[in-house]
Scaffold this active site. Structure first.
Site, PDB file in Angstrom:
ATOM      1  N   LYS A  20      -1.397 -31.338 -20.857  1.00 51.92           N
ATOM      2  CA  LYS A  20      -0.006 -30.977 -21.140  1.00 51.92           C
ATOM      3  C   LYS A  20       0.740 -32.215 -21.591  1.00 51.92           C
ATOM      4  O   LYS A  20       0.368 -33.355 -21.302  1.00 51.92           O
ATOM      5  CB  LYS A  20       0.674 -30.354 -19.906  1.00 51.92           C
ATOM      6  CG  LYS A  20       0.755 -31.270 -18.679  1.00 51.92           C
ATOM      7  CD  LYS A  20       1.973 -32.162 -18.627  1.00 51.92           C
ATOM      8  CE  LYS A  20       1.998 -32.998 -17.351  1.00 51.92           C
ATOM      9  NZ  LYS A  20       2.967 -34.116 -17.419  1.00 51.92           N
ATOM     10  N   ASP A 145       1.887 -30.605 -10.412  1.00 53.05           N
ATOM     11  CA  ASP A 145       1.661 -30.038 -11.738  1.00 53.05           C
ATOM     12  C   ASP A 145       0.706 -28.851 -11.727  1.00 53.05           C
ATOM     13  O   ASP A 145       0.598 -28.131 -12.724  1.00 53.05           O
ATOM     14  CB  ASP A 145       1.112 -31.099 -12.695  1.00 53.05           C
ATOM     15  CG  ASP A 145       2.164 -32.095 -13.150  1.00 53.05           C
ATOM     16  OD1 ASP A 145       3.365 -31.818 -12.941  1.00 53.05           O
ATOM     17  OD2 ASP A 145       1.786 -33.142 -13.699  1.00 53.05           O
TER      18      ASP A 145
END
Length: 287
Positions: A20, A145
């Site tokens: 990401k 995350d």
């Protein structure tokens, strides 16, 4: 989605764990317990580690190629599988291999993504049929995350990282550079020079709002190599750090434009190009 499309001749499943990018990262406050309040847009990209696993009937969790310096029982992937065993009572196990290409300490979420892929894969391969929300609720115990990778779509993220709102994902290309430094995230967040009062945004103004990465100034002062990479990439577009670093990136409208930049990369720098993903490749492994 049928898991058999990922199955290899040796019986292992080869499953993607995508990286990401933080398209921006604002620190808007700090809670009494010390946790920082943030806002960010998390964008999946098609640069991936590969998680190879095979189901075992004996309940053991066996890591066949542990990362040097990390005990197998401390690896996030093993911890993710053990968490599922503990929460569900499942008596199955797994054998695990990891083909690692995402940089550790680079701000691209590699370890968290690896753990999320294990959770998604075992949810299907162990026939647990857990909801996405349940996996997200458990996954946060492994790292802040992890829930995003389980959420599996481009998201506007708030709070301490636990609140996500899906936002449109633009089709775009990124040049990502990896300065060869490992940035300790806690050190950046604890720095007294970090600003923690950026005005909060609302979702509907994201496309028109001025954004930045509030951690970038601190990280680039502590690690000048980050600034060197930002300066080089900034010749071709707006360069920005992702997460707490060390990776930096710039957006481009086409693969050709990104290739033209990466082809000029100096020999002493390392980088790659990647395309945006609108959805995690294993999104359908949870409901």
């Amino acid at each position: 989605m049928n898991p058999d499309q990922f199955r290899q001749p040796d019986g292992f499943y080869a499953l993607p764990a995508p990286a990401k990018l933080n398209l921006f990262l604002h620190i808007i406050g700090r809670r009494d317990d010390g946790y920082h309040l943030l806002q960010s847009t998390f964008q999946l990209i098609d640069r991936c580690d590969t998680i190879e696993l095979r189901v075992r009937d004996d309940g053991q969790l066996v890591h066949l190629n542990p990362i040097p310096g990390i005990a197998p029982e401390s690896d996030l992937c093993i911890r993710a599988a053990r968490l599922l065993q503990e929460q569900t009572g499942c008596r199955l196990g797994m054998s695990l291999r990891i083909r690692k290409i995402l940089p550790m300490g680079g701000g691209v979420g590699g370890g968290s993504s690896d753990a999320a892929t294990v959770l998604l894969a075992l949810n299907r391969l162990w026939n647990l049929n857990l909801s996405r929300q349940m996996l997200m609720d458990w996954g946060v115990r492994l790292g802040a995350d992890v829930p995003f990778f389980l959420f599996g779509r481009t998201a506007f993220v708030e709070g301490i990282g636990e609140r996500m709102t899906e936002v449109p994902s633009l089709d775009q290309w990124f040049v990502v550079l990896h300065p060869r430094v490992h940035v300790p995230t806690p050190e950046i967040f604890c720095d007294e020079r970090l600003t923690r009062n950026t005005p909060p945004l609302i979702v509907r103004v994201l496309n028109s709002a001025a954004t930045k990465n509030d951690l970038q100034a601190v990280a680039s002062r502590k690690f000048p190599l980050i600034q060197k990479h930002l300066d080089w990439l900034g010749q071709f577009g707006e360069a920005r750090m992702t997460g707490s670093g060390s990776c930096v990136f710039a957006k481009f409208a086409s693969q050709d434009a990104a290739n033209q930049v990466i082809s000029q990369l100096p020999d002493e720098m390392t980088g790659f190009i990647a395309r945006s993903l609108s959805q995690h490749q294993l999104y359908e492994f949870a409901d």
